[in-house]
Design a protein around this motif. Structure first.
Motif, PDB file in Angstrom:
ATOM      1  N   ALA A 164       0.851  -1.196   0.000  1.00 46.25           N
ATOM      2  CA  ALA A 164       0.000   0.000   0.000  1.00 46.25           C
ATOM      3  C   ALA A 164       0.884   1.243   0.000  1.00 46.25           C
ATOM      4  CB  ALA A 164      -0.923  -0.003   1.209  1.00 46.25           C
ATOM      5  N   GLN A 165       0.452   2.256  -0.754  1.00 47.12           N
ATOM      6  CA  GLN A 165       1.268   3.456  -0.928  1.00 47.12           C
ATOM      7  C   GLN A 165       0.675   4.649  -0.188  1.00 47.12           C
ATOM      8  OE1 GLN A 165       1.334   3.515  -5.292  1.00 47.12           O
ATOM      9  NE2 GLN A 165       3.480   2.904  -5.230  1.00 47.12           N
ATOM     10  N   LEU A 166       1.565   5.433   0.410  1.00 46.62           N
ATOM     11  CA  LEU A 166       1.189   6.678   1.075  1.00 46.62           C
ATOM     12  C   LEU A 166       1.625   7.831   0.180  1.00 46.62           C
ATOM     13  CD1 LEU A 166       0.221   8.386   3.490  1.00 46.62           C
ATOM     14  CD2 LEU A 166       2.488   8.058   4.513  1.00 46.62           C
ATOM     15  N   CYS A 167       0.675   8.698  -0.177  1.00 49.85           N
ATOM     16  CA  CYS A 167       0.958   9.820  -1.067  1.00 49.85           C
ATOM     17  C   CYS A 167       0.678  11.134  -0.345  1.00 49.85           C
ATOM     18  CB  CYS A 167       0.076   9.760  -2.313  1.00 49.85           C
ATOM     19  SG  CYS A 167       0.170   8.202  -3.226  1.00 49.85           S
ATOM     20  N   ASN A 168       1.533  12.112  -0.581  1.00 51.09           N
ATOM     21  CA  ASN A 168       1.276  13.419   0.010  1.00 51.09           C
ATOM     22  C   ASN A 168       0.622  14.341  -1.023  1.00 51.09           C
ATOM     23  OD1 ASN A 168       3.304  14.412  -1.659  1.00 51.09           O
ATOM     24  ND2 ASN A 168       4.629  15.104  -0.007  1.00 51.09           N
ATOM     25  N   ALA A 169       0.411  15.594  -0.606  1.00 53.60           N
ATOM     26  CA  ALA A 169      -0.291  16.552  -1.466  1.00 53.60           C
ATOM     27  C   ALA A 169       0.671  17.618  -1.972  1.00 53.60           C
ATOM     28  CB  ALA A 169      -1.456  17.176  -0.711  1.00 53.60           C
ATOM     29  N   ARG A 170       1.828  17.185  -2.425  1.00 52.49           N
ATOM     30  CA  ARG A 170       2.805  18.129  -2.971  1.00 52.49           C
ATOM     31  C   ARG A 170       2.141  19.001  -4.029  1.00 52.49           C
ATOM     32  NH1 ARG A 170       8.390  18.801  -4.001  1.00 52.49           N
ATOM     33  NH2 ARG A 170       8.816  19.589  -6.103  1.00 52.49           N
ATOM     34  N   GLY A 171       2.311  20.304  -3.890  1.00 50.39           N
ATOM     35  CA  GLY A 171       1.753  21.241  -4.847  1.00 50.39           C
ATOM     36  C   GLY A 171       0.412  21.812  -4.450  1.00 50.39           C
ATOM     37  N   LEU A 172      -0.339  21.110  -3.607  1.00 48.75           N
ATOM     38  CA  LEU A 172      -1.685  21.546  -3.251  1.00 48.75           C
ATOM     39  C   LEU A 172      -1.678  22.868  -2.482  1.00 48.75           C
ATOM     40  CD1 LEU A 172      -4.736  21.192  -2.859  1.00 48.75           C
ATOM     41  CD2 LEU A 172      -4.259  19.550  -1.050  1.00 48.75           C
ATOM     42  N   HIS A 173      -0.704  23.022  -1.579  1.00 43.22           N
ATOM     43  CA  HIS A 173      -0.707  24.191  -0.698  1.00 43.22           C
ATOM     44  C   HIS A 173       0.328  25.243  -1.066  1.00 43.22           C
ATOM     45  CE1 HIS A 173      -3.527  22.221   1.960  1.00 43.22           C
ATOM     46  NE2 HIS A 173      -2.760  21.146   1.962  1.00 43.22           N
ATOM     47  N   ASP A 174       0.947  25.095  -2.233  1.00 42.23           N
ATOM     48  CA  ASP A 174       2.023  26.014  -2.592  1.00 42.23           C
ATOM     49  C   ASP A 174       1.572  27.472  -2.573  1.00 42.23           C
ATOM     50  OD1 ASP A 174       3.297  23.630  -2.997  1.00 42.23           O
ATOM     51  OD2 ASP A 174       3.704  23.940  -5.125  1.00 42.23           O
ATOM     52  N   PRO A 186      -5.277  26.266   4.866  1.00 44.16           N
ATOM     53  CA  PRO A 186      -6.725  26.480   4.732  1.00 44.16           C
ATOM     54  C   PRO A 186      -7.068  27.890   4.258  1.00 44.16           C
ATOM     55  CG  PRO A 186      -6.107  26.455   7.064  1.00 44.16           C
ATOM     56  CD  PRO A 186      -4.885  26.060   6.280  1.00 44.16           C
ATOM     57  N   SER A 187      -7.366  28.004   2.988  1.00 42.21           N
ATOM     58  CA  SER A 187      -7.781  29.270   2.392  1.00 42.21           C
ATOM     59  C   SER A 187      -8.686  28.919   1.218  1.00 42.21           C
ATOM     60  CB  SER A 187      -6.564  30.074   1.925  1.00 42.21           C
ATOM     61  OG  SER A 187      -6.033  29.525   0.733  1.00 42.21           O
ATOM     62  N   SER A 188      -9.167  29.935   0.532  1.00 41.39           N
ATOM     63  CA  SER A 188     -10.031  29.680  -0.621  1.00 41.39           C
ATOM     64  C   SER A 188      -9.301  28.938  -1.731  1.00 41.39           C
ATOM     65  CB  SER A 188     -10.587  31.001  -1.163  1.00 41.39           C
ATOM     66  OG  SER A 188      -9.522  31.858  -1.566  1.00 41.39           O
ATOM     67  N   ALA A 189      -7.966  28.922  -1.671  1.00 42.60           N
ATOM     68  CA  ALA A 189      -7.195  28.200  -2.687  1.00 42.60           C
ATOM     69  C   ALA A 189      -7.223  26.689  -2.464  1.00 42.60           C
ATOM     70  CB  ALA A 189      -5.744  28.689  -2.684  1.00 42.60           C
ATOM     71  N   PHE A 190      -7.639  26.249  -1.268  1.00 40.80           N
ATOM     72  CA  PHE A 190      -7.512  24.832  -0.927  1.00 40.80           C
ATOM     73  C   PHE A 190      -8.483  23.950  -1.702  1.00 40.80           C
ATOM     74  CE2 PHE A 190      -9.337  21.352   1.614  1.00 40.80           C
ATOM     75  CZ  PHE A 190      -8.240  20.498   1.646  1.00 40.80           C
ATOM     76  N   LEU A 191      -9.766  24.245  -1.641  1.00 38.46           N
ATOM     77  CA  LEU A 191     -10.768  23.294  -2.119  1.00 38.46           C
ATOM     78  C   LEU A 191     -10.650  22.983  -3.609  1.00 38.46           C
ATOM     79  CD1 LEU A 191     -12.956  21.560  -0.920  1.00 38.46           C
ATOM     80  CD2 LEU A 191     -14.621  23.376  -1.428  1.00 38.46           C
ATOM     81  N   PRO A 192     -10.524  23.969  -4.498  1.00 34.47           N
ATOM     82  CA  PRO A 192     -10.407  23.594  -5.925  1.00 34.47           C
ATOM     83  C   PRO A 192      -9.165  22.759  -6.213  1.00 34.47           C
ATOM     84  CG  PRO A 192     -10.035  25.952  -5.612  1.00 34.47           C
ATOM     85  CD  PRO A 192     -10.568  25.427  -4.320  1.00 34.47           C
ATOM     86  N   ARG A 193      -8.070  23.041  -5.515  1.00 36.62           N
ATOM     87  CA  ARG A 193      -6.839  22.276  -5.742  1.00 36.62           C
ATOM     88  C   ARG A 193      -6.950  20.882  -5.142  1.00 36.62           C
ATOM     89  NH1 ARG A 193      -6.048  27.422  -5.984  1.00 36.62           N
ATOM     90  NH2 ARG A 193      -4.367  28.347  -7.242  1.00 36.62           N
ATOM     91  N   ALA A 194      -7.625  20.753  -4.000  1.00 38.27           N
ATOM     92  CA  ALA A 194      -7.830  19.432  -3.397  1.00 38.27           C
ATOM     93  C   ALA A 194      -8.691  18.553  -4.295  1.00 38.27           C
ATOM     94  CB  ALA A 194      -8.470  19.589  -2.018  1.00 38.27           C
ATOM     95  N   LYS A 195      -9.721  19.128  -4.861  1.00 33.73           N
ATOM     96  CA  LYS A 195     -10.590  18.361  -5.760  1.00 33.73           C
ATOM     97  C   LYS A 195      -9.816  17.877  -6.987  1.00 33.73           C
ATOM     98  CE  LYS A 195     -14.897  20.722  -4.462  1.00 33.73           C
ATOM     99  NZ  LYS A 195     -15.967  21.646  -4.938  1.00 33.73           N
ATOM    100  N   ARG A 196      -8.992  18.759  -7.566  1.00 33.51           N
ATOM    101  CA  ARG A 196      -8.201  18.364  -8.736  1.00 33.51           C
ATOM    102  C   ARG A 196      -7.220  17.256  -8.389  1.00 33.51           C
ATOM    103  NH1 ARG A 196      -8.096  24.056  -9.990  1.00 33.51           N
ATOM    104  NH2 ARG A 196      -5.968  24.267  -9.185  1.00 33.51           N
ATOM    105  N   LEU A 197      -6.588  17.379  -7.231  1.00 29.94           N
ATOM    106  CA  LEU A 197      -5.622  16.356  -6.814  1.00 29.94           C
ATOM    107  C   LEU A 197      -6.306  14.998  -6.671  1.00 29.94           C
ATOM    108  CD1 LEU A 197      -2.815  15.509  -5.596  1.00 29.94           C
ATOM    109  CD2 LEU A 197      -3.805  16.070  -3.373  1.00 29.94           C
ATOM    110  N   LEU A 198      -7.443  14.960  -5.986  1.00 32.01           N
ATOM    111  CA  LEU A 198      -8.141  13.691  -5.778  1.00 32.01           C
ATOM    112  C   LEU A 198      -8.622  13.107  -7.098  1.00 32.01           C
ATOM    113  CD1 LEU A 198     -10.157  14.638  -2.566  1.00 32.01           C
ATOM    114  CD2 LEU A 198      -8.230  13.053  -2.713  1.00 32.01           C
ATOM    115  N   ARG A 199      -9.172  13.941  -7.962  1.00 31.00           N
ATOM    116  CA  ARG A 199      -9.623  13.458  -9.281  1.00 31.00           C
ATOM    117  C   ARG A 199      -8.459  12.880 -10.078  1.00 31.00           C
ATOM    118  NH1 ARG A 199     -10.606  18.247 -12.762  1.00 31.00           N
ATOM    119  NH2 ARG A 199      -8.342  18.003 -12.936  1.00 31.00           N
ATOM    120  N   ASP A 200      -7.347  13.610 -10.113  1.00 27.18           N
ATOM    121  CA  ASP A 200      -6.204  13.159 -10.913  1.00 27.18           C
ATOM    122  C   ASP A 200      -5.598  11.873 -10.358  1.00 27.18           C
ATOM    123  OD1 ASP A 200      -6.641  15.397 -12.437  1.00 27.18           O
ATOM    124  OD2 ASP A 200      -4.909  16.516 -11.667  1.00 27.18           O
TER     125      ASP A 200
END
Length: 320
Positions: free
Chosen positions: A95-105, A287-301
Motif C-alpha cells: 500500500a502506498q502513502l501519497c502526500n499533497a505536494r503542490g496543493l498548498h504552494d 486552509p484558504s479559498s485556494a484549498f478546495l479547488p486544488r484538493a478536488k483536482r488532486l483527488l480526481r487526478d
C-alpha cells in the motif's frame, strides 16, 4: 494479510469531500464521504483508496486505517505526512502513502510573505495601536534589500521565492537536503547552513518534518543567525526547538513569525503567546479559498491514475 483477489474486490473510495462535488471522478468505484465523523460510512475493510480528512487530529485520521485491510493507497491533503507515518505499519504490504505536494504552494507561500511583511513592517503593533485608538508612527525595516534564506526548497519553497521576486530582495539563498541546480541558481545542501545563516536577514522554514529536521532550529542554529534577523516558520512546529527560540526572543536578539508551533495547538498561557517580537498565526498556511479547488483536482487526478492502474504521484512511502 489480504490476498490479491480480496484486495481487487475492495472498490470503496473514502473521500473527505462529498463525491458529488468533485467533477470527473472515474467510474468503477463506490465513493463514500467521511470527514472524521464518529460513524464510518462503510466497512473500512472494503476501502481501496483512503483520502485522509484535512486538518483533523492524528488519532482521528489514523482511526480507520488499522481496519483497512485491503487499502492500496492512502492520500493526504497535506504536504507533510508525519501525522500518518505512524499508521504505515497498519497498512497492507504494498500500500502506498501519497502526500499533497503542490496543493498548498500558493496558499502557504502567500502566508509566508504575509508573515514576513507584517513582522518587518510592524503590523501587529499598528493593529494594537488601532485597537487602543492611538496614532503611533514608527520607522520599520523593509523587505527590499534584505537577504532571505529559504530552508526547504521543495514546491512550497520555490513558490515562496516566486512571491519574493517583486520585492527587490538583495539575495535569495536556497537550502535543501541535497545540492542541485535550478534555473534561479544553486540549491545548497543542509551542510552549508552554518556558513549561510549569519548572512541572512530573514530565514524562512519550509522543510518537511523528518528525523533529520526535527529540532533542526536549535540553540546552535539560532546563535548563528545575525542579531535582528527574522525567523519565519511555515513548516512544522517540531522543526524548531521552542525553548531555544524563546530564549532568543526574550533576549530581544531575534524576531519570529510562526504559523506552526511546538506544542500545537499552542496552549493558553504558553510563553510564546507573549514573547517579545513574535507573531503567531494558528496553522493557517493551507486552509484558504485556494484549498478546495486544488484538493478536488488532486483527488480526481490521483483516482484517475489509480483506476487505470498507472503509477500514483507524490508517493512518499510504501508499506512493507
Amino acid at each position: 494479510m489480504a490476498t490479491a483477489e480480496q484486495r481487487t474486490d475492495a472498490r470503496d473510495v473514502w473521500l473527505p469531500i462529498p463525491p458529488d462535488e468533485i467533477e470527473g471522478l472515474p467510474d468503477g468505484f463506490r465513493y463514500v464521504h467521511w470527514d472524521a465523523g464518529p460513524d464510518y460510512p462503510a466497512d473500512p475493510a472494503r476501502c481501496a483508496f483512503y483520502a485522509v480528512p484535512y486538518m483533523k487530529d492524528v488519532e482521528t485520521s489514523l482511526r480507520p486505517l488499522s481496519r483497512m485491510s485491503r487499502v492500496r493507497a492512502v492520500q493526504t491533503l497535506t504536504a507533510g505526512v508525519d501525522h500518518i507515518l505512524p499508521g504505515l505499519s497498519d497498512m497492507p504490504s504494498g500500500a502506498q502513502l501519497c502526500n499533497a505536494r503542490g496543493l498548498h504552494d500558493a496558499s502557504t507561500a502567500e502566508l509566508a510573505l504575509t508573515l514576513i511583511l507584517a513582522s518587518l513592517r510592524g503590523v501587529p503593533g499598528f493593529v494594537r495601536a488601532q485597537d487602543a485608538g492611538e496614532w503611533r508612527p514608527e520607522y520599520r525595516p523593509a523587505l527590499a534589500d534584505k537577504s532571505v534564506l529559504i530552508v526547504g526548497y521543495g514546491s512550497i519553497g520555490s513558490a515562496i521565492e516566486d512571491r519574493l521576486t517583486p520585492f527587490e530582495c538583495a539575495r535569495v539563498v536556497r537550502i535543501a537536503r541535497t545540492a542541485r541546480d535550478t534555473v534561479r541558481g544553486p540549491v545548497h545542501p543542509l551542510s552549508d547552513l552554518p556558513a549561510l545563516l549569519p548572512e541572512a536577514d530573514v530565514v524562512v522554514l519550509a522543510t518537511p518534518l523528518t528525523d533529520a529536521t526535527r529540532g533542526l532550529v536549535g540553540r546552535d542554529f539560532l546563535a548563528r543567525m545575525k542579531a535582528g534577523a527574522l525567523l519565519v516558520n511555515v513548516a512544522r512546529g517540531g522543526v524548531v526547538d521552542t525553548a531555544a527560540l524563546l530564549a532568543e526572543l526574550e533576549s530581544g536578539r531575534l524576531y519570529a513569525a510562526l504559523d506552526v508551533t511546538d506544542p500545537e495547538p499552542l496552549p493558553a498561557g504558553h510563553p510564546l503567546w507573549h514573547a517579545p517580537g513574535v507573531l503567531v498565526t494558528p496553522h493557517v498556511g493551507g486552509p484558504s479559498s485556494a484549498f478546495l479547488p486544488r484538493a478536488k483536482r488532486l483527488l480526481r487526478d490521483q483516482l484517475t491514475l489509480f483506476a487505470a492502474g498507472e503509477p500514483l504521484r507524490n508517493v512518499v512511502a510504501t508499506a512493507d
